[in-house]
Write a protein that holds these residues in place. Structure first.
Motif, PDB file in Angstrom:
ATOM      1  N   PHE A  27      29.153  50.564  21.217  1.00 57.28           N
ATOM      2  CA  PHE A  27      30.041  49.779  20.367  1.00 57.28           C
ATOM      3  C   PHE A  27      29.731  48.293  20.353  1.00 57.28           C
ATOM      4  O   PHE A  27      30.409  47.532  19.665  1.00 57.28           O
ATOM      5  CB  PHE A  27      31.497  49.988  20.796  1.00 57.28           C
ATOM      6  N   GLY A  28      28.751  47.868  21.133  1.00 56.26           N
ATOM      7  CA  GLY A  28      28.371  46.460  21.166  1.00 56.26           C
ATOM      8  C   GLY A  28      29.449  45.544  21.721  1.00 56.26           C
ATOM      9  O   GLY A  28      29.486  44.368  21.366  1.00 56.26           O
ATOM     10  N   ILE A  29      30.318  46.076  22.580  1.00 59.57           N
ATOM     11  CA  ILE A  29      31.337  45.203  23.163  1.00 59.57           C
ATOM     12  C   ILE A  29      30.653  44.130  24.007  1.00 59.57           C
ATOM     13  O   ILE A  29      29.581  44.339  24.541  1.00 59.57           O
ATOM     14  CB  ILE A  29      32.392  45.986  23.980  1.00 59.57           C
ATOM     15  N   LYS A  30      31.284  43.002  24.091  1.00 57.37           N
ATOM     16  CA  LYS A  30      30.697  41.853  24.777  1.00 57.37           C
ATOM     17  C   LYS A  30      31.120  41.831  26.245  1.00 57.37           C
ATOM     18  O   LYS A  30      31.962  41.051  26.655  1.00 57.37           O
ATOM     19  CB  LYS A  30      31.120  40.554  24.090  1.00 57.37           C
ATOM     20  N   MET A  31      30.547  42.741  27.029  1.00 63.25           N
ATOM     21  CA  MET A  31      30.818  42.790  28.459  1.00 63.25           C
ATOM     22  C   MET A  31      29.511  43.038  29.190  1.00 63.25           C
ATOM     23  O   MET A  31      28.644  43.737  28.677  1.00 63.25           O
ATOM     24  CB  MET A  31      31.808  43.922  28.790  1.00 63.25           C
ATOM     25  N   ASN A  32      29.400  42.479  30.367  1.00 65.04           N
ATOM     26  CA  ASN A  32      28.257  42.733  31.228  1.00 65.04           C
ATOM     27  C   ASN A  32      28.725  43.699  32.319  1.00 65.04           C
ATOM     28  O   ASN A  32      29.636  43.360  33.079  1.00 65.04           O
ATOM     29  CB  ASN A  32      27.773  41.414  31.845  1.00 65.04           C
ATOM     30  N   PRO A  33      28.128  44.894  32.404  1.00 62.52           N
ATOM     31  CA  PRO A  33      28.607  45.887  33.370  1.00 62.52           C
ATOM     32  C   PRO A  33      28.631  45.397  34.818  1.00 62.52           C
ATOM     33  O   PRO A  33      29.599  45.644  35.541  1.00 62.52           O
ATOM     34  CB  PRO A  33      27.635  47.052  33.206  1.00 62.52           C
ATOM     35  N   VAL A  34      27.595  44.695  35.228  1.00 59.16           N
ATOM     36  CA  VAL A  34      27.527  44.207  36.613  1.00 59.16           C
ATOM     37  C   VAL A  34      28.595  43.144  36.848  1.00 59.16           C
ATOM     38  O   VAL A  34      29.299  43.167  37.865  1.00 59.16           O
ATOM     39  CB  VAL A  34      26.118  43.675  36.950  1.00 59.16           C
ATOM     40  N   MET A  35      28.728  42.240  35.906  1.00 58.90           N
ATOM     41  CA  MET A  35      29.739  41.189  36.042  1.00 58.90           C
ATOM     42  C   MET A  35      31.151  41.774  35.969  1.00 58.90           C
ATOM     43  O   MET A  35      32.058  41.289  36.647  1.00 58.90           O
ATOM     44  CB  MET A  35      29.562  40.121  34.954  1.00 58.90           C
ATOM     45  N   TYR A  36      31.324  42.832  35.179  1.00 58.79           N
ATOM     46  CA  TYR A  36      32.623  43.490  35.110  1.00 58.79           C
ATOM     47  C   TYR A  36      33.015  44.038  36.483  1.00 58.79           C
ATOM     48  O   TYR A  36      34.122  43.802  36.963  1.00 58.79           O
ATOM     49  CB  TYR A  36      32.631  44.622  34.072  1.00 58.79           C
ATOM     50  N   VAL A  37      32.109  44.778  37.112  1.00 60.77           N
ATOM     51  CA  VAL A  37      32.394  45.381  38.415  1.00 60.77           C
ATOM     52  C   VAL A  37      32.613  44.293  39.457  1.00 60.77           C
ATOM     53  O   VAL A  37      33.576  44.348  40.244  1.00 60.77           O
ATOM     54  CB  VAL A  37      31.273  46.355  38.846  1.00 60.77           C
ATOM     55  N   LYS A  38      31.741  43.292  39.454  1.00 57.71           N
ATOM     56  CA  LYS A  38      31.874  42.196  40.410  1.00 57.71           C
ATOM     57  C   LYS A  38      33.214  41.481  40.230  1.00 57.71           C
ATOM     58  O   LYS A  38      33.939  41.236  41.192  1.00 57.71           O
ATOM     59  CB  LYS A  38      30.717  41.214  40.223  1.00 57.71           C
ATOM     60  N   GLY A  39      33.568  41.183  38.987  1.00 57.48           N
ATOM     61  CA  GLY A  39      34.840  40.525  38.693  1.00 57.48           C
ATOM     62  C   GLY A  39      36.031  41.382  39.065  1.00 57.48           C
ATOM     63  O   GLY A  39      37.029  40.884  39.588  1.00 57.48           O
ATOM     64  N   ALA A  40      35.929  42.696  38.810  1.00 58.54           N
ATOM     65  CA  ALA A  40      37.021  43.609  39.146  1.00 58.54           C
ATOM     66  C   ALA A  40      37.246  43.654  40.660  1.00 58.54           C
ATOM     67  O   ALA A  40      38.391  43.716  41.118  1.00 58.54           O
ATOM     68  CB  ALA A  40      36.725  45.005  38.603  1.00 58.54           C
ATOM     69  N   ILE A  41      36.171  43.602  41.416  1.00 59.37           N
ATOM     70  CA  ILE A  41      36.302  43.633  42.879  1.00 59.37           C
ATOM     71  C   ILE A  41      36.901  42.329  43.391  1.00 59.37           C
ATOM     72  O   ILE A  41      37.833  42.340  44.195  1.00 59.37           O
ATOM     73  CB  ILE A  41      34.937  43.922  43.544  1.00 59.37           C
TER      74      ILE A  41
END
Length: 177
Positions: A131-145
């Motif tokens: 879907f081309g969402i503007k998220m970085n998977p690694v940064m998402y996980v890091k930020g979530a933690i």
């Protein structure tokens, strides 16, 4: 797979589902937001310790979906999808770690938390591609933690104690019956 679920498992699943919808609302009333306190994760992880793998997975998937539909939290896309995968993996992994591998609650909880976060990161990666969402998977996980550290601490402190107390209660009740 024609597993028949007991009445106790179905009632417990419903109770945990309701808790997964109500608990985030209570946390929000007192100013603790979901990404920080992770209130929806608590009943799903508890379900992982008390339910069969199939019901624990289902509980994890449907809790954020039904909560999103009823309360608007989480927003269905993309967070509802990400959380459905993450929480489904939490429930499934906790159940498998305890029921099949017989791990104690703390290692099972930590493995479940890691597996759920990895699944969330992979889900973000898929959503980015599809879907081309503007998220970085690694940064998402890091930020979530990092953001969720208070909730992670709450989970590590309270869930093993609660599971111990619940199991002790049910074992005591089974002896009396």
């Amino acid at each position: 797979m024609n597993k028949k679920f007991t009445t106790k498992e179905i009632v417990l699943s419903g109770l945990l589902l309701a808790t997964g919808i109500i608990l985030p609302m209570l946390f929000h009333m007192f100013g603790m937001t979901g990404p920080i306190a992770l209130p929806m994760h608590i009943p799903v992880l508890i379900g992982g310790f008390l339910l069969s793998p199939q019901l624990a997975l289902l509980l994890g998937i449907i809790t954020p979906v039904i909560s999103g539909l009823l309360t608007g939290m989480p927003i269905m896309f993309p967070m509802g999808i990400i959380m459905a995968v993450e929480l489904g993996i939490y429930g499934l992994t906790a159940s498998l770690m305890t029921a099949k591998l017989k791990l104690p609650s703390i290692p099972a909880l930590i493995i479940s938390m890691i597996a759920g976060r990895v699944a969330a990161g992979l889900t973000v990666a898929v959503l980015v591609q599809l879907f081309g969402i503007k998220m970085n998977p690694v940064m998402y996980v890091k930020g979530a933690i990092v953001t969720g550290m208070p909730g992670i601490i709450i989970q590590l402190v309270f869930i093993p104690s609660l599971i111990y107390a619940i199991n002790k209660y049910f074992n005591k009740a089974a002896i009396k019956a």
